[in-house]
Design a protein around this motif. Sequence first.
Motif, short mmCIF file in Angstrom:
data_model
loop_
_atom_site.label_atom_id
_atom_site.label_comp_id
_atom_site.label_asym_id
_atom_site.label_seq_id
_atom_site.Cartn_x
_atom_site.Cartn_y
_atom_site.Cartn_z
N ASP A 1 0.84 -1.19 0.00
CA ASP A 1 0.00 0.00 0.00
C ASP A 1 0.88 1.25 0.00
OD1 ASP A 1 0.24 1.04 2.95
OD2 ASP A 1 -0.13 -1.12 3.11
N LEU A 2 0.28 2.35 -0.32
CA LEU A 2 0.99 3.62 -0.45
C LEU A 2 1.66 4.04 0.85
CD1 LEU A 2 1.74 5.94 -2.30
CD2 LEU A 2 -0.47 6.98 -1.81
N THR B 1 2.39 6.34 -7.04
CA THR B 1 1.00 6.36 -7.49
C THR B 1 0.35 5.04 -7.13
OG1 THR B 1 1.67 7.70 -9.39
CG2 THR B 1 -0.50 6.67 -9.51
N GLU B 2 -0.84 5.12 -6.55
CA GLU B 2 -1.59 3.89 -6.26
C GLU B 2 -2.07 3.28 -7.58
OE1 GLU B 2 -3.84 3.77 -2.21
OE2 GLU B 2 -4.27 5.71 -3.16
N ILE B 3 -1.90 1.97 -7.68
CA ILE B 3 -2.42 1.22 -8.82
C ILE B 3 -3.14 0.00 -8.25
CG2 ILE B 3 -0.66 2.00 -10.46
CD1 ILE B 3 0.80 -0.68 -9.99
N GLU C 1 3.25 14.74 0.49
CA GLU C 1 3.17 13.47 1.20
C GLU C 1 2.38 12.42 0.43
OE1 GLU C 1 2.57 11.52 5.52
OE2 GLU C 1 3.21 13.58 5.27
N LYS C 2 2.99 11.24 0.36
CA LYS C 2 2.44 10.06 -0.30
C LYS C 2 2.23 10.26 -1.80
CE LYS C 2 0.53 8.23 3.90
NZ LYS C 2 -0.64 8.10 4.73
N GLU C 3 2.85 11.29 -2.38
CA GLU C 3 2.81 11.48 -3.83
C GLU C 3 4.20 11.60 -4.43
OE1 GLU C 3 0.10 14.24 -5.66
OE2 GLU C 3 -1.31 14.00 -4.01
#
Length: 155
Positions: free
Chosen positions: A15-16, A103-105, A80-82
């Motif tokens: 997870d991210l 990036t979330e996929i 943050e988280k990007e």
Amino acid sequence: MKTYRLEFTQKLPVDLATAWDFFSSPLNLAEITPETMAFDVTSPNIANTKMYPGLIITYKVSPLMGIKLNWMTEITHVKEKEYFVDEQRFGPFAFWHHEHHFTEIDGGILMHDILHYAIGFGPIGKIANAITVKKKIREIFEFRYKKVEQIFGHK
């Protein structure tokens, strides 16, 4: 001065938040750098530090022939988280700008690195890049790719 661009991508089955926690810790960089680079974070009191704009990180590194060099980077941008960006303030390159994107996929995250660098020294720098530097950078990122798969698995 010639500037070069390299890009690297990697999919991870995490997870991210997990990916961000790992990659935003300066001390984890040593874990994903080849031992032959003798990479050592020398910044004091950095053990529990996460990336923030203005963070200065110092290292000792041996990119070629075992010669120890000082390297200082500044984290110039963080979302943050990007993404975050590190830029060399002094070290082995004439210019270093490294973007780390997350990036979330489906089933995990995609990491995308964009690196701009320059060597300097005019035609000698161009030859050095063609013969050694570009290859060495690619080897470092290939090592990182494999090491990160060992840590997190592969997608």
